[in-house]
Scaffold this active site. Structure first.
Site, PDB file in Angstrom:
ATOM      1  N   GLU A 215       6.816  -7.641 -17.883  1.00 52.81           N
ATOM      2  CA  GLU A 215       8.183  -8.190 -17.839  1.00 52.81           C
ATOM      3  C   GLU A 215       8.177  -9.705 -18.019  1.00 52.81           C
ATOM      4  OE1 GLU A 215      11.635  -7.156 -17.156  1.00 52.81           O
ATOM      5  OE2 GLU A 215      10.757  -5.407 -18.090  1.00 52.81           O
TER       6      GLU A 215
ATOM      7  N   ILE B  32       0.823  -1.222   0.000  1.00 53.39           N
ATOM      8  CA  ILE B  32       0.000   0.000   0.000  1.00 53.39           C
ATOM      9  C   ILE B  32       0.855   1.271   0.000  1.00 53.39           C
ATOM     10  CG2 ILE B  32      -0.266   0.160   2.536  1.00 53.39           C
ATOM     11  CD1 ILE B  32      -3.248   0.910   1.980  1.00 53.39           C
TER      12      ILE B  32
ATOM     13  N   GLN C 188       3.821   3.073  -5.188  1.00 59.80           N
ATOM     14  CA  GLN C 188       3.129   3.930  -6.166  1.00 59.80           C
ATOM     15  C   GLN C 188       1.695   3.452  -6.385  1.00 59.80           C
ATOM     16  OE1 GLN C 188       3.982   5.386 -10.656  1.00 59.80           O
ATOM     17  NE2 GLN C 188       3.715   3.189 -10.504  1.00 59.80           N
TER      18      GLN C 188
ATOM     19  N   TYR D 114      13.399 -11.039 -11.388  1.00 63.36           N
ATOM     20  CA  TYR D 114      12.095 -10.426 -11.088  1.00 63.36           C
ATOM     21  C   TYR D 114      10.995 -11.080 -11.921  1.00 63.36           C
ATOM     22  CZ  TYR D 114       8.402  -6.838 -11.480  1.00 63.36           C
ATOM     23  OH  TYR D 114       7.203  -6.177 -11.525  1.00 63.36           O
TER      24      TYR D 114
ATOM     25  N   ALA E 265       2.525  -5.953  -3.266  1.00 61.04           N
ATOM     26  CA  ALA E 265       3.857  -5.901  -2.643  1.00 61.04           C
ATOM     27  C   ALA E 265       4.870  -6.622  -3.516  1.00 61.04           C
ATOM     28  CB  ALA E 265       3.822  -6.561  -1.264  1.00 61.04           C
TER      29      ALA E 265
ATOM     30  N   THR F 204       2.994  -8.788 -14.520  1.00 59.27           N
ATOM     31  CA  THR F 204       3.714  -7.748 -15.245  1.00 59.27           C
ATOM     32  C   THR F 204       4.082  -8.148 -16.670  1.00 59.27           C
ATOM     33  OG1 THR F 204       5.881  -6.664 -15.359  1.00 59.27           O
ATOM     34  CG2 THR F 204       5.763  -8.618 -14.006  1.00 59.27           C
TER      35      THR F 204
ATOM     36  N   LYS G 109       7.768 -13.488 -10.919  1.00 60.26           N
ATOM     37  CA  LYS G 109       6.392 -13.086 -11.244  1.00 60.26           C
ATOM     38  C   LYS G 109       5.666 -14.158 -12.065  1.00 60.26           C
ATOM     39  CE  LYS G 109       5.783  -8.791  -9.570  1.00 60.26           C
ATOM     40  NZ  LYS G 109       4.618  -8.350  -8.795  1.00 60.26           N
TER      41      LYS G 109
HETATM   42  P1  NAP Z   1       6.608   0.044  -5.779  1.00 55.83           P
HETATM   43  O1  NAP Z   1       6.309   1.501  -5.851  1.00 55.83           O
HETATM   44  O2  NAP Z   1       8.018  -0.417  -5.790  1.00 55.83           O
HETATM   45  O3  NAP Z   1       5.884  -0.519  -4.452  1.00 55.83           O
HETATM   46  C1  NAP Z   1       6.171  -1.789  -3.964  1.00 55.83           C
HETATM   47  C2  NAP Z   1       5.471  -1.973  -2.636  1.00 55.83           C
HETATM   48  O4  NAP Z   1       5.787  -3.285  -2.130  1.00 55.83           O
HETATM   49  C3  NAP Z   1       5.916  -0.978  -1.545  1.00 55.83           C
HETATM   50  O5  NAP Z   1       4.795  -0.662  -0.757  1.00 55.83           O
HETATM   51  C4  NAP Z   1       6.901  -1.795  -0.746  1.00 55.83           C
HETATM   52  O6  NAP Z   1       7.036  -1.374   0.603  1.00 55.83           O
HETATM   53  C5  NAP Z   1       6.220  -3.157  -0.782  1.00 55.83           C
HETATM   54  N1  NAP Z   1       7.118  -4.259  -0.444  1.00 55.83           N
HETATM   55  C6  NAP Z   1       8.341  -4.538  -0.950  1.00 55.83           C
HETATM   56  N2  NAP Z   1       8.853  -5.645  -0.398  1.00 55.83           N
HETATM   57  C7  NAP Z   1       7.926  -6.082   0.498  1.00 55.83           C
HETATM   58  C8  NAP Z   1       7.865  -7.172   1.399  1.00 55.83           C
HETATM   59  N3  NAP Z   1       8.884  -8.043   1.515  1.00 55.83           N
HETATM   60  N4  NAP Z   1       6.758  -7.339   2.163  1.00 55.83           N
HETATM   61  C9  NAP Z   1       5.734  -6.441   2.083  1.00 55.83           C
HETATM   62  N5  NAP Z   1       5.744  -5.375   1.260  1.00 55.83           N
HETATM   63  C10 NAP Z   1       6.824  -5.198   0.468  1.00 55.83           C
HETATM   64  O7  NAP Z   1       5.871  -0.743  -6.972  1.00 55.83           O
HETATM   65  P2  NAP Z   1       4.600  -0.287  -7.829  1.00 55.83           P
HETATM   66  O8  NAP Z   1       5.068   0.418  -9.063  1.00 55.83           O
HETATM   67  O9  NAP Z   1       3.603   0.342  -6.949  1.00 55.83           O
HETATM   68  O10 NAP Z   1       4.067  -1.701  -8.321  1.00 55.83           O
HETATM   69  C11 NAP Z   1       3.082  -2.409  -7.576  1.00 55.83           C
HETATM   70  C12 NAP Z   1       3.083  -3.866  -8.011  1.00 55.83           C
HETATM   71  O11 NAP Z   1       2.790  -3.958  -9.404  1.00 55.83           O
HETATM   72  C13 NAP Z   1       4.417  -4.583  -7.831  1.00 55.83           C
HETATM   73  O12 NAP Z   1       4.135  -5.925  -7.494  1.00 55.83           O
HETATM   74  C14 NAP Z   1       5.058  -4.521  -9.197  1.00 55.83           C
HETATM   75  O13 NAP Z   1       5.962  -5.597  -9.352  1.00 55.83           O
HETATM   76  C15 NAP Z   1       3.840  -4.655 -10.080  1.00 55.83           C
HETATM   77  N6  NAP Z   1       3.901  -4.035 -11.396  1.00 55.83           N
HETATM   78  C16 NAP Z   1       4.239  -2.731 -11.514  1.00 55.83           C
HETATM   79  C17 NAP Z   1       4.240  -2.149 -12.773  1.00 55.83           C
HETATM   80  C18 NAP Z   1       4.599  -0.696 -12.946  1.00 55.83           C
HETATM   81  O14 NAP Z   1       4.871  -0.298 -14.100  1.00 55.83           O
HETATM   82  N7  NAP Z   1       4.557   0.121 -11.899  1.00 55.83           N
HETATM   83  C19 NAP Z   1       3.885  -2.903 -13.900  1.00 55.83           C
HETATM   84  C20 NAP Z   1       3.522  -4.236 -13.721  1.00 55.83           C
HETATM   85  C21 NAP Z   1       3.507  -4.793 -12.468  1.00 55.83           C
HETATM   86  P3  NAP Z   1       8.103  -0.217   1.022  1.00 55.83           P
HETATM   87  O15 NAP Z   1       7.390   1.084   0.737  1.00 55.83           O
HETATM   88  O16 NAP Z   1       8.301  -0.505   2.458  1.00 55.83           O
HETATM   89  O17 NAP Z   1       9.317  -0.409   0.164  1.00 55.83           O
HETATM   90  N1  GDD Z   2      15.744   2.242 -14.231  1.00 56.44           N
HETATM   91  C1  GDD Z   2      16.462   2.670 -15.264  1.00 56.44           C
HETATM   92  N2  GDD Z   2      17.458   3.590 -15.048  1.00 56.44           N
HETATM   93  N3  GDD Z   2      16.182   2.193 -16.487  1.00 56.44           N
HETATM   94  C2  GDD Z   2      16.897   2.663 -17.541  1.00 56.44           C
HETATM   95  C3  GDD Z   2      17.912   3.605 -17.374  1.00 56.44           C
HETATM   96  C4  GDD Z   2      18.217   4.090 -16.072  1.00 56.44           C
HETATM   97  O1  GDD Z   2      19.102   4.904 -15.858  1.00 56.44           O
HETATM   98  N4  GDD Z   2      18.426   3.881 -18.613  1.00 56.44           N
HETATM   99  C5  GDD Z   2      17.749   3.154 -19.478  1.00 56.44           C
HETATM  100  N5  GDD Z   2      16.820   2.405 -18.847  1.00 56.44           N
HETATM  101  C6  GDD Z   2      15.907   1.438 -19.484  1.00 56.44           C
HETATM  102  C7  GDD Z   2      15.901   0.053 -18.853  1.00 56.44           C
HETATM  103  O2  GDD Z   2      17.038  -0.695 -19.302  1.00 56.44           O
HETATM  104  C8  GDD Z   2      14.574  -0.479 -19.372  1.00 56.44           C
HETATM  105  O3  GDD Z   2      14.729  -0.987 -20.673  1.00 56.44           O
HETATM  106  C9  GDD Z   2      13.691   0.777 -19.440  1.00 56.44           C
HETATM  107  O4  GDD Z   2      14.587   1.910 -19.326  1.00 56.44           O
HETATM  108  C10 GDD Z   2      12.633   0.875 -18.345  1.00 56.44           C
HETATM  109  O5  GDD Z   2      13.280   0.653 -17.091  1.00 56.44           O
HETATM  110  P1  GDD Z   2      12.497   0.885 -15.696  1.00 56.44           P
HETATM  111  O6  GDD Z   2      11.905   2.246 -15.677  1.00 56.44           O
HETATM  112  O7  GDD Z   2      13.437   0.507 -14.608  1.00 56.44           O
HETATM  113  O8  GDD Z   2      11.261  -0.105 -15.786  1.00 56.44           O
HETATM  114  P2  GDD Z   2      11.169  -1.634 -16.237  1.00 56.44           P
HETATM  115  O9  GDD Z   2      10.464  -1.662 -17.550  1.00 56.44           O
HETATM  116  O10 GDD Z   2      12.454  -2.341 -16.119  1.00 56.44           O
HETATM  117  O11 GDD Z   2      10.209  -2.241 -15.112  1.00 56.44           O
HETATM  118  C11 GDD Z   2       9.027  -1.551 -14.705  1.00 56.44           C
HETATM  119  O12 GDD Z   2       7.932  -1.969 -15.481  1.00 56.44           O
HETATM  120  C12 GDD Z   2       7.599  -3.350 -15.332  1.00 56.44           C
HETATM  121  C13 GDD Z   2       6.412  -3.617 -16.269  1.00 56.44           C
HETATM  122  O13 GDD Z   2       6.871  -3.871 -17.558  1.00 56.44           O
HETATM  123  C14 GDD Z   2       8.823  -1.837 -13.199  1.00 56.44           C
HETATM  124  O14 GDD Z   2       7.775  -1.036 -12.733  1.00 56.44           O
HETATM  125  C15 GDD Z   2       8.463  -3.288 -12.985  1.00 56.44           C
HETATM  126  O15 GDD Z   2       8.102  -3.493 -11.609  1.00 56.44           O
HETATM  127  C16 GDD Z   2       7.258  -3.626 -13.878  1.00 56.44           C
HETATM  128  O16 GDD Z   2       6.909  -4.981 -13.724  1.00 56.44           O
END
Ligand code: NAP
Ligand code: GDD
Length: 344
Positions: free
Chosen positions: A137, A9, A12, A159, A87, A135, A163
């Site tokens: 990913e 919670i 993001q 990761y 989480a 995801t 998942k």
């Molecule tokens: P985030 O901002 O990194 O939030 C992750 C949350 O998980 C935080 O509240 C974190 O707590 C909690 N957490 C981490 N490790 C934990 C543990 N061991 N036990 C309990 N809680 C834990 O990620 P988000 O972007 O909101 O994404 C939410 C979910 O959607 C994740 O599962 C992510 O993998 C998935 N997802 C995200 C995206 C995206 O683009 N954002 C896309 C596809 C799937 P703390 O605040 O204490 O660190």
């Molecule tokens: N983080 C990061 N930092 N990424 C970079 C950078 C940098 O400086 N430069 C280039 N990139 C490229 C990464 O290599 C990747 O190809 C892309 O930018 C996006 O990286 P992230 O923003 O870290 O996101 P992600 O796509 O790897 O993962 C996010 O999206 C997933 C869904 O497809 C996360 O939110 C995952 O939790 C989520 O599952």
């Protein structure tokens, strides 16, 4: 009475989902991890008083089970109990550095949660619905474009592998035990609350720092500029999560925009918002982004390259559009970038 438990919670997505469920009059519980200060509350301050926060961790199966029992006992007259498992150790590159921990939280954590629910009496599990944060990913080195619910997974990070395990466990508990267990397969979604180490937020904050003269170097260090992502706005995606659990049966859904852009294109669009026109010189690790005054604004730092890269993500959300009537309010990448700059 509708109740919800949100793991993650404080993240993001968790914070936006909590806002949405409050608007819909849910009683909301959230699991937070204790840290040396208290817990990570930055994204929840404005709604903190309306939430029931409990300490917990996805690696602690007894703790998860106790939490679920406590919530059920406190709300004996509940009609629906929705559990959103958000989480995760959610950073792909970090998962290469801490693969076992990532697997324990993102993979086995889901097994812990499902087992805590499976052993409850049937009249209780019949009122529980579980959402798992899957995801894009998971598609990894993609085997089909655009990606849909039937595209095979081919993960290429710890990761993503964790998942995929979690995704499969959800299906197994749905088919084997009849749980209402649904997977979202969500493509990248961003917002002003995005963590600072994800590329979009790093670029937005980098541009703002340059604009306000706070970046001494005057440039941002990035890794792979050529990967393509399907970026949407988090507000639209948490609405989609909620719709997935309102459907009459458990199922798996892709949420995506159906558009893809390179990191390089995101950089160009973000700088243009602040009047800087970026062009590119050089190749490979010597490639640089230069503005119209000849100032270097982007340099490549190989430390941000990943051992394996997901080169192309492009989702087809037509199943969610057709069955759930899911529609996005943020229609373009420029709308998203504008909102991220607003910082609200
Ligand atoms: P985030 O901002 O990194 O939030 C992750 C949350 O998980 C935080 O509240 C974190 O707590 C909690 N957490 C981490 N490790 C934990 C543990 N061991 N036990 C309990 N809680 C834990 O990620 P988000 O972007 O909101 O994404 C939410 C979910 O959607 C994740 O599962 C992510 O993998 C998935 N997802 C995200 C995206 C995206 O683009 N954002 C896309 C596809 C799937 P703390 O605040 O204490 O660190
Ligand atoms: N983080 C990061 N930092 N990424 C970079 C950078 C940098 O400086 N430069 C280039 N990139 C490229 C990464 O290599 C990747 O190809 C892309 O930018 C996006 O990286 P992230 O923003 O870290 O996101 P992600 O796509 O790897 O993962 C996010 O999206 C997933 C869904 O497809 C996360 O939110 C995952 O939790 C989520 O599952």
């Amino acid at each position: 009475m509708k109740i919800a438990l949100i793991t993650g919670i404080s993240g993001q997505d968790g914070s936006y989902l909590a806002e949405l469920l409050l608007e819909k009059n849910y009683k909301i519980y959230g699991i937070v991890r204790r840290n040396s200060f208290l817990f990570n509350s930055a994204r929840l301050e404005h709604i903190r008083d309306h939430l029931n926060l409990l300490y917990g961790d996805m690696t602690d199966c007894a703790g998860l089970s106790n939490t679920i029992h406590k919530i059920i006992n406190e709300n004996s007259n509940f009609s629906i109990f929705e559990i959103y498992n958000l989480a995760a150790q959610s950073h792909v590159q970090v998962s290469f550095e801490i693969p076992k921990y990532t697997t324990e939280v993102d993979g086995l954590g889901v097994c812990n949660l499902l087992e805590a629910i499976r052993v409850l009496p049937k009249y209780t599990t019949d009122k529980i619905r579980i959402y798992q944060a899957g995801t894009s990913e998971m598609y990894g080195h993609v085997l089909e474009t655009p990606q849909t619910e039937t595209t095979p997974f081919n993960p290429c990070s710890p990761y993503a592998a964790a998942k995929v395990y979690a995704y499969n466990m959800m299906k197994i508990y749905r088919e084997g035990y009849g749980l209402f267990a649904s997977n979202g397969i969500l493509f990248n979604h961003e917002s002003p609350r995005r963590g600072a180490h994800f590329v979009t937020q790093k670029i937005i904050k980098g541009v703002l720092d340059i604009n306000y003269g706070k970046n001494k170097d005057g440039f941002i260090r990035l890794g792979n500029l050529y990967s393509k992502r399907d970026w949407g706005h988090t507000k639209d995606y948490v609405y989609g999560m909620w719709l997935i659990l309102q459907h009459d049966k458990p199922d798996d859904f892709v949420l995506a925009t159906g558009e893809t852009h390179t990191v390089k294109s995101f950089v160009e669009k973000a700088f243009l918002f602040k009047g800087l026109l970026i062009h590119w010189v050089g190749e490979g690790i010597n490639e640089k982004g230069i503005d119209q005054d000849g100032k270097t604004r982007i340099v490549i730092d190989p430390k941000y390259y990943r051992p394996c890269e997901v080169e192309l993500l492009l989702g087809n959300p037509s199943k969610a559009t057709r069955i759930l009537n899911w529609n996005r309010k943020f229609k373009t990448l420029n709308n998203l970038i504008k909102d991220m700059f607003s910082g609200k």
